[in-house]
Each structure stands twice: as structure tokens, then as C-alpha cells.
Design a protein around this motif. Structure first.
Motif, PDB file in Angstrom:
ATOM      1  N   UNK A  25       0.845  -1.209   0.000  1.00  0.00           N
ATOM      2  CA  UNK A  25       0.000   0.000   0.000  1.00  0.00           C
ATOM      3  C   UNK A  25       0.876   1.253   0.000  1.00  0.00           C
ATOM      4  N   UNK A  26       1.855   1.247   0.879  1.00  0.00           N
ATOM      5  CA  UNK A  26       2.725   2.407   0.999  1.00  0.00           C
ATOM      6  C   UNK A  26       3.460   2.683  -0.316  1.00  0.00           C
ATOM      7  N   UNK A  58       1.203   4.204  -3.028  1.00  0.00           N
ATOM      8  CA  UNK A  58       0.995   5.643  -2.792  1.00  0.00           C
ATOM      9  C   UNK A  58       2.264   6.438  -3.113  1.00  0.00           C
ATOM     10  N   UNK A  60       9.588   4.821   0.458  1.00  0.00           N
ATOM     11  CA  UNK A  60       9.745   4.395   1.852  1.00  0.00           C
ATOM     12  C   UNK A  60      10.678   3.175   1.916  1.00  0.00           C
ATOM     13  N   UNK A 118      11.734   1.421   4.424  1.00  0.00           N
ATOM     14  CA  UNK A 118      11.264   0.342   5.299  1.00  0.00           C
ATOM     15  C   UNK A 118      10.250  -0.530   4.568  1.00  0.00           C
TER      16      UNK A 118
END
Lengths: 405, 405
Positions: free
Chosen positions: B290-291, B294, B364, B366
Motif C-alpha cells: 500500500x505504501x 501511494x 519508503x 522500510x
């Protein structure tokens, strides 16, 4: 910067507690006044475990601008509208009593020096702003010898940090959302004192550091603006839960208290996930804690524990002292005593438990593994009292900043 | 058990596709007839990547009881009410045409032998029941030479597995919830054929094996019975989304299609989390996907990809072929080509991409780490056609069971 004999230093110190909501505050109808979209309810946690200590002082010898030091770090008070709003409100109340009684020292005219320290690491991920603003408001109110009740003062603390209003009282505390535009009916009330149901215990599972998804103020505004499920929660679901959990607290009915607590936490995180873009505060470690709580309740054959999650992955697990073996004992057996936090004033009844309260071979082994590897510490605590006036000042008689440690 | 010359073996074979919903089916208003609480909409995926191959046959030489073999394993057909319901419905339709035309062979009186194989591993966690029941219904309907349309047949396939009704058509398919108690208006319709918007691509991120939280039939009944947010989703939110996404498909408006897809997936999982006890299908690997979606959209400056999650942790990421570099290229750069699945008929436009579509140092990190370590394979596919009649039979001319491999 020491005060001269002509310029005495006036001081008052207080401790204030952390509170953990069981009906969650999420969403503001007014962002400046911190007026919420729904009422909330929390348990005040014992200051024997977690507390903020704050000294408020004022003196004509101080520099003209108010000062605030948090955990040893001077703060730019002028950039914190929330702090300024709290101090302005408190000064106004002091001015009222100074007007009414001209014999009182004109403290409202003096610069403030406020020093505050938490006894828990910021890294623990515990919302410190609630305890912090409650302590600030309580300490300045004590310095100013204000006659206002904790509920009256809660209107002011709320403007510092919404949930701070609930840390001005002990036990079980409701924050009534209110309806008025000026926020005068948005205030905290004690639903029941700590003494009504003192057996409530809380085990905080602190998840190893992870970057927080979204700060809670931003997150709640996103949810209000974008989640299509949110209004159902705020308008229909939470009001019914507030009534039901207050009744459960009055009746000391733990199973009902527990189910509402867990369902409200899940419903709050559901609206976060339904936000756009979605917000995730719970992670796989949080999910493992959820699983284990359900497993423990199933194996115990009754509801002996309840989880709740704020805007982060840490689990707070409520249980009653009589079920310490079943709950704390099981987590102690799973996590091992090497993990930091198996200590302190609430460890005594857990200390001698050596067996798991429920058969460990019957709980989800994957959840056990995830939890064991994902926690940095536990905190054992309990329901507690509201702010307490203390004589251990963080500002010396001459105005110098001291340290509690 | 070979057929004699007096007892011919009648055969028909078909392939059927997987479909992945963008507006999710979750909740039944009638569990026997598989009538849903809300309409849903899916993209049919290409059978060049994923398909079920099914041969339906019948013969007087067969044992009296219908037989079904799935992926080489004989099934106990009598214990599967859903399979029995589908076969009874299809036989009744055959009987109608046999009555109307006495020259037709009385196939409805003959025992069936049905053999089915998926070309994808069950371990991939892809819902195979939709393709399986669509293939079964289509193959038997072909065997019986039924005149019914795919929409007519969708009423039958729905009784096998709700989402199977959507695998009877290609392209973009709506399942209308309907209102009637007998389910006669709960059927699938083609919103647009594959040819209307053939550029749609799907990248399936298969998450390393994890025990599924709750089977979907049980899960959706729990949600309907316990989630206080669910009725808002079913009654208010989904109907508006259905209208909006059908318009987006008609207009080939990817950004709108994408946002609705992502929001509906999030909203569906929100009602799972709001269930009691809560249901979690997404895990930290899902959250990482999901991250990254986005992040890719933000870095691209427009919406180029959309995630959706069924009742499990696997991500399906939709994008348009023209954005292969931005989307598939970025995931390829993140995941590396050593991961199984960077192959097959839809790999060609991705094959020569060597650079990440967006700067990897701006996504991101991570999330990248979690995704890299948490996937077992990828599947590259696209929007595709509905069931296709084929001559590669899984039952031989004498009734013997064959294998496609």
C-alpha cells in the motif's frame, strides 16, 4: 537570573497522570479549540508507574517572556499556540480573583517559568502530551490558587491537547463532546473514582521502535474529511457505547467493559484504514497481541482481558487484579522476564507467578513468535488517581531550574 | 470403466478465468443461494496467465453417481451442496430442451464425470473457486448445449461460489446484488468487454505463505452479524461507488478507477477489522505494498497504479500498459528478477526495463525492505476474455481421466 529578596519566586508543583482511552477520541469539530466529534472515555493510569512532574513559578525577577522547559529542553513557547492559549486562559482566571481581592499578589502580571519532566522515555511511544498539558494547567492553577474545579480546568487543558482534559481526574473519566461552538460544554467528568473499581490493571506492551504512520492531529483530520464510515462511528456507534460502558463501570462489569473497549479500538482503527490515503497504526505485532488476548479469553472460558490501541502499535491490555495469573502470568511466560519492565509497584502480584495462566501449547504459536520478537518492553500499571500537589519542585527558591533525577 | 460402443462418451471442455474485484463482495443476504448484501465489480484476468481447464462428460457407461476430480484429486461430490445445486440446475435446463425436442439425446439422465485442473498453484493464495465453478458451469452448459446466455448461467455459477458468477464473462463485470428472495435478479453483467479497455494490467504480489485468518464465507457472515459499520458500507457507500466506477470504466478514466478501487479495498478491510472478533487479512507486507503504491503515485505526480486486497494478504496492483515502466519497472527494481514470476506472456514490455520507474531513494525504504523479504512470487497479467471452449479434453474418448500436463 536569581530572584532578589524584593522579587520573590512563587512556586507550585504537581504530578499528572497518563490516561488511556477505552472509547477513543478521533476527530475534531473545531481544530483550534480541540472540540471533538464524539465523546470519549478513559482510564487514568497510576502515577506510581507513569507521571509528569511540573513546577509552575513566576517572579518579577524573571525575563519578561514566559519560559517552558520540557525534559531539560527549553521550548519556544511563542510558537506553541496551544500552550499560549492555556496560559492566557489561566492568567485571565487569576486576574478575576485579583480584581475581586486587591490584597492578592498580582501574579498574573509576572512572567512564568514552567519546568516539566516525564518519568518515562519518549521512545516508549506513550502519549505524553495528555499528562504534560494536564500537569501544566494544574500546576499554574495551583500557583495562581484558582478556585476552579478539575472539570472547569478541563476546558483549558483540552485546548492544549484534547485528551489532556481527561488527565485532570483520576479513575474513570468521560470527556463530553458538547455541542456549543465556544466549547464551554466540552469538558471532562469523573464517571467513577479510582476507589470505585481499584482492581483494574493495565499491561502496556511497548512495540519496538517504528516510524509512526501519521501524527494523530493530522490523522484525525484526514479521517474526518475522507472516511465514508466515520460519521456512522461518531454519530451512531460511539454515543451508544458511551452509555453502555459507563453502566459497565458503575456495575464493575468487566466482560462488558472489555468487549466495548476492544470493539471501540477496532472500530477506531477501521476508520483510520478507511481514510484516504489509509492510515495504519497497528502492525503485525499489534495483531499478535489481539490474537493472544482472544486466545486467553477463549481458553479462560470468560473475558479476563481487553486490548486497546491508540494512534500507534503499542497494546494496552486491561485486566482485573484477581486475574493477574491468567493475564499477566501468560504474557510473562510468553515474553520472559529478560524483557525490560517486569518490575515496579504493580509487579508484586505477578512476581511469583511462574506458570502460564493458560496452556501455552493452545495459543497461536505464530502470534507468540511475532510478539516475542517485536516488543521492546512492558509496563505494568493500574487505574490511578488524578493530579497530586507535591513539594518536589523543579524550580528552586531562587528561580533556578532543578532536575528531579 | 471405458465406454462401450453402445454407450458413447459426450464431452465438452472449457477454460475459465480468475477475476479480481475492485468493488468487493463481502456479506450474504442469503447463504444458501449466495445472494450478496451489495453489488460488486471485477476485472476478469487473462487466461494466458491463470486459468482453470474443465472437461464435463457424461455416459451411460459411467457409474450411476456423478464424479468430480479437481487437480487430480477425486472429490466427494455428495458432500458439496454447492456443486450439487449447480449440477441440478444445469440438468433441469437440459431436461427442458430435451422435452421440447425429443430428437435430442437424453444427456440429463446420464451420470457426469467432470475433471478440472488449475494452471496455478493453490499455494499462490489466489481464489480458485471463482474460476473453478465458472468452468464447471460453462463446461456442463456446453456439454448440454444449453441456449442460456452467460448472464443466465451466472445465476447458477453464483450458487457454487458467489464470485464465480463474474468469471463467466470477460473484461469488466458487475454482479448486481438484486432484491428478489429467489435470487433471480442477482446476476452478472458485462459492463465493458476486454476490448473496450485492453490496456489494463495487473501485477499480483504473492505474499509468502501465512495461515489465513478466517475463511471468507465465515468471515463475511461474522462481519454482517457484528460490524456496526457494515450496513453503512453495504447500503450507502458501495451503491455510489458502483455507479462511479462504471462511469470511470466507460470513460477509461484510470485515476478515478484507481482511487475507487483502493478506497473500496480499504473500506472492505475496515469492516473486517470492525467485526467481532476482528478479522485481519492484510499484514505488514500488504501494508508495505500500500505504501509503495501511494509513493509511486506521488512521485509520478499522477495516479498510475492501484492496489486491491481480497480475503488474504496478496496485493493485486492494477496499472495501464503505458505505465509499465513506472509501475512494473519500479517493483521489478525493488524485488529483483530472482523472484519467481518475472516471465510469461505479459513480461515482454517489462523485460527490457532496467531502471526503476521512480527514484528508489525517494520511496519508503522500510516498506521496500518488508516487501522484499515478504513475497514468494509475482504474477504479471492483464484484463482478459471470458471462458473459452477448447478441444484439449481432460476426459478421453473412452471416458478415461487425462492430465493436461
Amino acid at each position: 537570573m536569581a530572584a532578589t529578596s524584593e522579587s520573590p519566586v512563587f512556586r507550585a508543583s504537581t504530578t499528572a497522570p497518563v490516561n488511556i482511552a477505552v472509547i477513543k477520541y478521533w476527530g475534531k469539530r473545531d481544530a483550534t479549540l480541540n472540540l471533538p466529534t464524539n465523546s470519549s472515555l478513559s482510564v487514568t493510569l497510576s502515577q506510581r508507574s507513569l507521571r509528569t512532574l511540573t513546577t509552575a513559578s513566576c517572579s518579577a525577577a524573571y525575563p519578561a517572556v514566559d519560559e517552558l522547559t520540557l525534559n531539560g529542553n527549553p521550548q519556544d513557547i511563542q510558537s506553541s499556540k496551544r500552550t499560549l492559549a492555556c496560559l492566557a486562559n489561566l492568567r485571565a482566571l487569576r486576574q478575576e480573583i485579583e480584581k475581586a481581592d486587591s490584597s492578592l499578589p498580582k501574579l498574573s502580571a509576572l512572567p512564568l517559568r514552567i519546568v516539566s519532566e516525564n518519568n518515562f522515555p519518549t521512545a516508549a511511544g506513550l502519549a505524553s502530551s495528555a499528562a504534560g498539558f494536564a500537569a501544566l494547567v494544574r500546576a499554574v492553577a495551583d500557583l495562581y490558587q484558582l478556585p476552579q474545579s478539575p472539570t472547569d480546568l478541563s476546558r483549558i487543558a483540552r485546548q492544549g491537547s484534547g485528551s489532556a482534559c481527561r488527565s485532570l481526574m483520576g479513575g474513570y473519566v468521560a470527556w463530553r463532546a458538547g455541542e456549543l461552538a465556544d466549547g464551554s460544554d466540552s469538558l471532562a467528568e469523573e464517571v467513577a473514582p479510582q476507589s470505585h473499581w481499584p482492581e483494574m490493571r493495565a499491561l502496556i506492551l511497548v512495540v519496538s521502535a517504528e516510524k509512526k504512520d501519521v501524527p494523530s492531529t493530522t490523522g484525525m483530520q484526514t479521517t474526518v474529511a475522507t472516511s465514508e464510515l466515520f460519521s456512522t462511528r461518531a454519530n451512531a456507534i460511539v454515543p451508544a457505547r458511551m452509555t453502555a460502558i459507563e453502566t459497565a463501570i458503575q456495575n464493575r462489569d468487566f466482560p462488558t467493559f472489555a468487549e466495548i473497549t476492544m470493539r471501540d479500538s477496532n472500530g477506531f482503527h477501521a476508520t483510520c484504514l478507511d481514510s484516504w490515503p489509509p492510515i495504519f497504526y497497528m502492525n503485525d505485532v499489534s495483531r499478535a497481541a489481539v490474537r493472544l488476548v482472544h486466545d486467553i479469553n477463549n481458553l479462560a472460558g470468560r473475558t479476563v482481558c481487553a486490548y486497546t490501541f491508540d494512534a500507534g502499535p503499542n497494546a494496552v491490555i486491561y485486566y482485573l487484579e484477581k486475574d493477574s495469573s491468567l493475564v499477566a502470568g501468560t504474557f510473562k511466560a510468553i515474553l520472559g522476564t529478560a524483557l525490560e519492565g517486569w518490575s515496579g509497584p504493580f509487579y508484586e502480584p505477578v512476581k511469583n507467578i511462574t506458570d502460564s495462566g493458560v496452556p501455552l501449547d493452545q495459543v497461536d504459536s505464530r502470534a507468540v513468535d511475532v510478539l516475542k520478537s517485536g516488543l521492546s518492553r512492558v509496563i505494568l500499571t493500574a487505574v490511578g488517581e488524578g493530579p497530586v500537589s507535591v513539594q518536589s519542585h523543579l524550580v528552586g527558591e531562587k528561580g533556578e531550574i532543578l532536575s528531579s533525577s
